[in-house]
Design a protein around this motif. Structure first.
Motif, mmCIF file in Angstrom:
data_model
loop_
_atom_site.group_PDB
_atom_site.id
_atom_site.type_symbol
_atom_site.label_atom_id
_atom_site.label_comp_id
_atom_site.label_asym_id
_atom_site.label_seq_id
_atom_site.Cartn_x
_atom_site.Cartn_y
_atom_site.Cartn_z
ATOM 1 N N TRP A 18 -10.037 -0.073 -5.762
ATOM 2 C CA TRP A 18 -9.365 0.727 -6.806
ATOM 3 C C TRP A 18 -9.163 -0.099 -8.064
ATOM 4 O O TRP A 18 -9.345 0.375 -9.178
ATOM 5 C CB TRP A 18 -7.987 1.205 -6.314
ATOM 6 C CG TRP A 18 -8.030 2.137 -5.151
ATOM 7 C CD1 TRP A 18 -9.041 3.010 -4.819
ATOM 8 C CD2 TRP A 18 -7.024 2.295 -4.139
ATOM 9 N NE1 TRP A 18 -8.722 3.690 -3.688
ATOM 10 C CE2 TRP A 18 -7.484 3.281 -3.238
ATOM 11 C CE3 TRP A 18 -5.785 1.714 -3.910
ATOM 12 C CZ2 TRP A 18 -6.747 3.698 -2.125
ATOM 13 C CZ3 TRP A 18 -5.049 2.135 -2.809
ATOM 14 C CH2 TRP A 18 -5.531 3.110 -1.928
ATOM 15 N N ASN A 19 -8.784 -1.328 -7.844
ATOM 16 C CA ASN A 19 -8.485 -2.206 -8.952
ATOM 17 C C ASN A 19 -9.743 -2.496 -9.783
ATOM 18 O O ASN A 19 -9.737 -2.382 -11.016
ATOM 19 C CB ASN A 19 -7.903 -3.500 -8.379
ATOM 20 C CG ASN A 19 -7.134 -4.260 -9.423
ATOM 21 O OD1 ASN A 19 -6.632 -3.658 -10.370
ATOM 22 N ND2 ASN A 19 -7.049 -5.564 -9.270
ATOM 23 N N LYS A 25 -6.781 4.494 -14.091
ATOM 24 C CA LYS A 25 -6.614 4.522 -15.546
ATOM 25 C C LYS A 25 -6.845 5.948 -16.051
ATOM 26 O O LYS A 25 -7.811 6.587 -15.643
ATOM 27 C CB LYS A 25 -7.622 3.571 -16.187
ATOM 28 C CG LYS A 25 -7.410 3.415 -17.675
ATOM 29 C CD LYS A 25 -8.203 2.235 -18.223
ATOM 30 C CE LYS A 25 -8.088 2.158 -19.736
ATOM 31 N NZ LYS A 25 -6.680 2.029 -20.180
ATOM 32 N N VAL A 26 -5.952 6.418 -16.872
ATOM 33 C CA VAL A 26 -6.120 7.775 -17.403
ATOM 34 C C VAL A 26 -6.050 7.780 -18.924
ATOM 35 O O VAL A 26 -5.399 6.931 -19.535
ATOM 36 C CB VAL A 26 -5.042 8.770 -16.906
ATOM 37 C CG1 VAL A 26 -5.305 9.185 -15.495
ATOM 38 C CG2 VAL A 26 -3.651 8.212 -17.078
ATOM 39 N N PHE A 117 0.286 2.084 -4.576
ATOM 40 C CA PHE A 117 0.633 3.218 -5.435
ATOM 41 C C PHE A 117 -0.386 3.372 -6.550
ATOM 42 O O PHE A 117 -0.913 2.387 -7.073
ATOM 43 C CB PHE A 117 2.036 3.035 -6.018
ATOM 44 C CG PHE A 117 3.107 2.997 -4.971
ATOM 45 C CD1 PHE A 117 3.113 3.939 -3.939
ATOM 46 C CD2 PHE A 117 4.105 2.040 -4.987
ATOM 47 C CE1 PHE A 117 4.099 3.922 -2.963
ATOM 48 C CE2 PHE A 117 5.098 2.015 -4.010
ATOM 49 C CZ PHE A 117 5.094 2.954 -2.993
ATOM 50 N N SER A 118 -0.614 4.622 -6.918
ATOM 51 C CA SER A 118 -1.711 4.919 -7.852
ATOM 52 C C SER A 118 -1.269 4.861 -9.310
ATOM 53 O O SER A 118 -1.469 5.804 -10.060
ATOM 54 C CB SER A 118 -2.266 6.309 -7.537
ATOM 55 O OG SER A 118 -1.257 7.293 -7.696
ATOM 56 N N TYR A 119 -0.654 3.765 -9.695
ATOM 57 C CA TYR A 119 -0.197 3.669 -11.080
ATOM 58 C C TYR A 119 -1.318 3.226 -12.007
ATOM 59 O O TYR A 119 -2.180 2.445 -11.621
ATOM 60 C CB TYR A 119 0.934 2.640 -11.203
ATOM 61 C CG TYR A 119 2.139 2.945 -10.359
ATOM 62 C CD1 TYR A 119 2.767 4.184 -10.459
ATOM 63 C CD2 TYR A 119 2.643 2.012 -9.464
ATOM 64 C CE1 TYR A 119 3.876 4.468 -9.679
ATOM 65 C CE2 TYR A 119 3.752 2.294 -8.682
ATOM 66 C CZ TYR A 119 4.360 3.519 -8.791
ATOM 67 O OH TYR A 119 5.453 3.803 -8.021
ATOM 68 N N ASP A 120 -1.219 3.708 -13.233
ATOM 69 C CA ASP A 120 -2.063 3.165 -14.291
ATOM 70 C C ASP A 120 -1.302 1.969 -14.859
ATOM 71 O O ASP A 120 -0.470 2.113 -15.755
ATOM 72 C CB ASP A 120 -2.280 4.238 -15.372
ATOM 73 C CG ASP A 120 -3.120 3.702 -16.518
ATOM 74 O OD1 ASP A 120 -3.462 2.495 -16.498
ATOM 75 O OD2 ASP A 120 -3.426 4.493 -17.429
ATOM 76 N N TRP A 121 -1.597 0.796 -14.310
ATOM 77 C CA TRP A 121 -0.818 -0.385 -14.680
ATOM 78 C C TRP A 121 -1.046 -0.795 -16.136
ATOM 79 O O TRP A 121 -0.284 -1.581 -16.684
ATOM 80 C CB TRP A 121 -1.124 -1.555 -13.734
ATOM 81 C CG TRP A 121 -0.418 -1.426 -12.422
ATOM 82 C CD1 TRP A 121 -0.965 -1.047 -11.225
ATOM 83 C CD2 TRP A 121 0.977 -1.654 -12.164
ATOM 84 N NE1 TRP A 121 -0.005 -1.021 -10.227
ATOM 85 C CE2 TRP A 121 1.211 -1.397 -10.788
ATOM 86 C CE3 TRP A 121 2.062 -2.035 -12.956
ATOM 87 C CZ2 TRP A 121 2.462 -1.515 -10.196
ATOM 88 C CZ3 TRP A 121 3.314 -2.149 -12.355
ATOM 89 C CH2 TRP A 121 3.503 -1.888 -10.999
#
Length: 864
Positions: A18-19, A25-26, A117-121
RNA sequence: GCGAGAGUGGCGGAACUGGUAGACGCACUGGACUUAGGAUCCAGCUCUGGAGACAGAGUGGGAGUUCAAGUCUCCCCUCUCGCACCA
């Protein structure tokens, strides 16, 4: 496929994937519907705790689910990084608040990443960075220019321990909400936001937030505390001065026999001046002011007061009313003056009895007339007016308006509305916060910092002073400055910093364009993403944070920066994570790892004494009843941890922690894994079953139908009410049913296709909940990653059509038998079959039925 | 005191608009496979009586509405949360 489920491997692999693909990223995409999912960002206290895990797991499931549904999902995370704990820790550990904070952010960020967790870091926001708070300062200047931010000298709640000012809502039963020590009153110059200007609007819009829990809306409404009444003017005897009171009961004015002023009321000292009562009044005022709300807020405090020596005149009947100052009169509510009607208000009644003041009933209830001498309590209900001149005989509700109108026509009153809500005091005499961008010039007074000089950066090279006091006022490099208006070099900067609730009142807008340099946020990005579609957090923020955010959004709207009024469309308040506390008679509360043995025989690891099991309560460091998520992550992995948090209880309920439950979740994942591994070769080349249900043999048709039924149930449970526990149960049922097939025996024909359909569905339905696990299975099933890009499954109605019905047979409402019939059996035939049923006949015993009730497709009830 | 919510097996919890109470999981009991298992599989598991078939009771307590109540109405009890001298 590995025959054994190894969560550590699986999770590391997919997190890396994922990384590297930057899959979360959105960006704004006008072609797709957006969905903004937000969880309350954490204060970086050091470690993630189970409350965070639960909160963020719930959010992550919804984010991933919405994503699979085709939404463009914004799911950000950040840090509420200013605040007092950093200062306390800095003192305790001899470090700097900034260093401590950034280290915690680093550590907690790693934990959150470990949970998958699916955050857009890329959108991470940290409120203690100047790039963030400079815009808060900027808005402060705008608010100041419009009069929405102002400074006034006022009594404030002062916590001696924390050396700071507290908002009313930060005072709990007279104690500081942070440290629990008593709060006392202090007069200081303070900055305020004029939230009361929006009291009515904030209240009104409570009715337009259908996506919020009723409980939270009720709390907000109570907090705003609107009450309708009138402002009435009482002339002072022998003076031109008047006292204005606020009352909700203008109908009782003829019964007003004395007046009470708050001790802080500006008239109190003047009234008593030069009279024999002066000393007594001054002593009383001093005493009450010292204790003030810290004690005055506590129930049951003895009502007391002193006579000022002055009188005012009742505008309706001219009665001479002695003026008292009393401890129960509050300066910050209404006008600080109470017209006291002892016959119809309990406090006034108590006060009148204590000081032998006259009681005159003016509202008569049905039946027994009120007799002042015999009354034991005030009468607060409705009734008929008496002792009220021309208003006698009217219902009191009518008199309310009539009396107000009469006084208004004489210029002595008007209808008005009063609120409990106070302006938001944002000044904090603290170091670790955003500086308030104002300058005090000896000649020009208050001067705003020019916009071009922003940000006013909090100097990070400063150290806290003795007792945790702020170094800012003593830091010449910071505090001393040139006046922007007159250029004088001896101006001083404002050294108060802002309440941290200011940062959390707009972080959700900043997430929309976290790197934007030309303003608080990019208006286009905010227009696309806001409002937040679903907000998730603890119920403890039901009043303050949510109310302030609603207010701040209104401010932004007045400035033309956003065109929404409400920031959060839907709100989910999740329950607390609780656990029993354990204590040793000698060593006090014990951490779980300080206890040896299990069950009843647990002992203290230091002294061997039996452990005292306390009550189940919210996990907290002080009670040591905490569970460190790191242990779970090491033993079971992130997916099991997530699964358990969701399975144990619906989100809004409190959750009692239990380790056994975790085992259950881990076992379930292992069962699914084995099932997939056992079937993998047999279904490798099969396509998911796509044909007609009628073409399947019975056992496969059942699995086919169950698969589609499960899709429907899981979708509804997540979509409609966030009940992940029942969604997971449903998947477990499907897995249990699938387990009845044996790969060796039940092969051939459409078996492989049906099994593939079922397994793929299980994987897809679990994908938001146990994402690493699901990715791994999905890949093992031969699909290219990522499962996140796969649309959420849809159920087929034709799969759910039943050919047979189970009809329950009751006699007199009691279950006696069951009947299986084909769906097209007519009602008459079903009734006949029911009456003919052997067990039914046993209970009817030949008596002829008085009534036969048929509920379509459900039951037959025979009444005899 | 005011406001809101909740009381269901040994436990966490299911039960859509009144229609099979206890889904799913944990714990427990018995069995199978095993050198062993805290792994896995099978069976049981609300209470009372009964070997069993079966019967009776049962969703905090009490009344009521209904053919039918965990679900609706009223009263009471307990717990949790929020607010509390608001004139």
């Amino acid at each position: 496929m590995d025959p054994r489920y190894n969560p550590q491997d699986v999770e590391a692999r997919w997190q890396k994937f994922w990384n590297e693909r930057r899959i979360f990223k959105v960006t704004e995409d006008p072609a797709r519907p957006k969905y903004y999912l937000l969880e309350m960002f954490p204060y970086p206290s050091g470690k993630i705790h189970m409350g965070h895990v639960r909160n963020y797991t719930i959010g992550d499931v919804v984010a991933r689910y919405k994503r699979m549904q085709g939404f463009n999902v914004l799911h950000p995370m950040g840090w509420d990084a200013f605040g007092m704990p950093a200062e306390n820790a800095a003192i305790a550990n001899r470090t700097h608040p900034a260093r401590w904070t950034y280290a915690n952010i680093e550590a907690m960020g790693r934990q959150l990443k470990r949970l998958g967790f699916s955050y857009d870091w890329d959108r991470e926001v940290t409120t203690c960075r100047p790039e963030y708070y400079r815009w808060e300062q900027w808005l402060f200047l705008k608010m100041y220019a419009k009069g929405m931010a102002y400074r006034k000298e006022s009594f404030v709640n002062w916590c001696e321990t924390c050396q700071t000012v507290l908002a009313n809502e930060q005072v709990e039963a007279g104690m500081c909400w942070r440290c629990g020590k008593p709060v006392r009153q202090k007069k200081l110059w303070q900055w305020f936001f004029r939230i009361t200007d929006f009291a009515e609007d904030l209240l009104e819009y409570c009715a337009r937030l259908p996506g919020w829990p009723e409980k939270v809306l009720t709390m907000q409404k109570n907090w705003i505390g609107r009450s309708e009444g009138a402002e009435l003017r009482f002339a002072l005897e022998n003076s031109h001065e008047v006292i204005t009171v606020f009352t909700t009961r203008p109908d009782t004015i003829f019964g007003a026999t004395f007046m009470c002023l708050a001790p802080e009321h500006p008239l109190v000292a003047a009234l008593a001046a030069g009279r024999p009562e002066e000393t007594a009044v001054r002593e009383f005022v001093d005493r009450v002011a010292l204790q003030d709300r810290s004690v005055r807020g506590v129930e049951g405090l003895e009502k007391e007061g002193v006579f000022t020596g002055a009188y005012c005149l009742n505008p309706m009947n001219g009665r001479r009313m002695p003026i008292y100052t009393a401890n129960f009169a509050l300066m910050e509510y209404g006008t600080g003056a109470v017209m006291s009607v002892p016959a119809h208000d309990q406090r006034d009644f108590d006060f009148a009895r204590k000081y032998a003041l006259e009681i005159v009933p003016v509202v008569q209830p049905e039946g027994e007339p009120l007799e002042p001498a015999a009354m034991t309590a005030a009468y607060t209900g409705d009734g008929t007016m008496v002792n009220s001149g021309e208003f006698d005989g009217q219902p009191n509700r009518k008199a309310k308006e009539a009396i107000t109108a009469r006084l208004a026509s004489r210029g002595l009153g008007r209808s008005t509305v009063s609120y409990r809500l106070r302006d938001w005091g944002i000044s904090r005499q603290r170091y670790w916060g955003a500086p308030i961008p104002m300058i005090h010039c000896p000649r020009c007074g208050e001067v705003p910092v020019p916009e071009a000089d922003l940000p006013i950066v909090l100097p990070e090279d400063a150290n806290l002073l003795e007792g945790g006091r702020s170094p800012l006022p003593h830091l010449e490099a910071f505090a001393r400055t040139r006046c922007p208006a007159c250029g004088a070099s001896d101006a001083r900067r404002e050294t108060d910093t802002m309440d941290t609730f200011v940062e959390s009142s707009w972080y959700f807008e900043r997430y929309c364009s976290p790197d934007y340099h030309a303003g608080m946020f990019d208006p286009a990005a905010v227009a696309y993403w806001m409002p937040v579609d679903q907000y998730i957090g603890g119920v403890e923020h039901a009043v303050m944070h949510l109310l302030y955010s609603r207010y701040y959004t209104r401010v932004l709207r007045e400035m033309g920066l956003v065109d929404i009024k409400e920031p959060f469309t839907r709100l989910l308040t999740q329950g607390m994570v609780c656990k029993e506390s354990l204590a040793c008679p000698t060593h006090g509360f014990l951490f779980p790892e300080e206890v040896e043995g299990g069950g009843e025989g647990r002992t203290c690891s230091r002294c061997g004494q039996a452990v005292v099991v306390g009550r189940v309560e919210k996990m907290s460091k002080s009670k040591k009843n905490v569970v460190d998520p790191n242990d779970l992550l090491e033993r079971y992995g992130a997916d099991t941890t997530r699964l358990f948090c969701l399975f144990a209880a619906p989100p809004e309920k409190d959750l009692e922690w239990s380790e056994q439950g975790v085992d259950g979740g881990f076992r379930f994942l292992n069962r699914v894994w084995r099932l997939a591994a056992d079937w993998m070769d047999l279904i490798a080349t099969a396509a998911p079953y796509d044909g007609a249900p009628q073409d399947l043999p019975e056992n496969l048709r059942e699995i086919f139908a169950k698969t589609h039924g499960t899709i429907r149930k899981v979708t509804r449970d997540i979509e409609e009410r966030f009940h992940f526990n029942t969604a997971i149960s449903a998947v477990m049922e499907l897995v249990n049913l699938l387990g009845t097939l044996e790969p060796g025996r039940d092969r051939g024909g459409p078996t492989a296709s049906v099994v593939r359909l079922a397994l793929e569905s299980v994987t897809l339905l679990l994908a938001p909940i146990v994402p690493h696990f699901a990715e791994e299975l999905w890949a093992a099933l031969g699909h290219a990653p990522s499962i996140l890009e796969v649309p959420w499954p849809r159920h087929r109605d034709d799969a759910l059509v039943q050919e047979e019905l189970l009809v329950v047979l009751q006699v007199n409402g009691k279950l006696r038998s069951r009947l299986t019939v084909s769906v097209d059996t007519p009602e008459d035939e079903i009734k006949a079959l029911a009456l003919a049923d052997e067990k039914v006949r046993k209970f009817t015993e030949g008596r002829s039925p008085r009534q036969v009730i048929y509920v379509r497709g459900k039951l037959v009830n025979i009444v005899v």
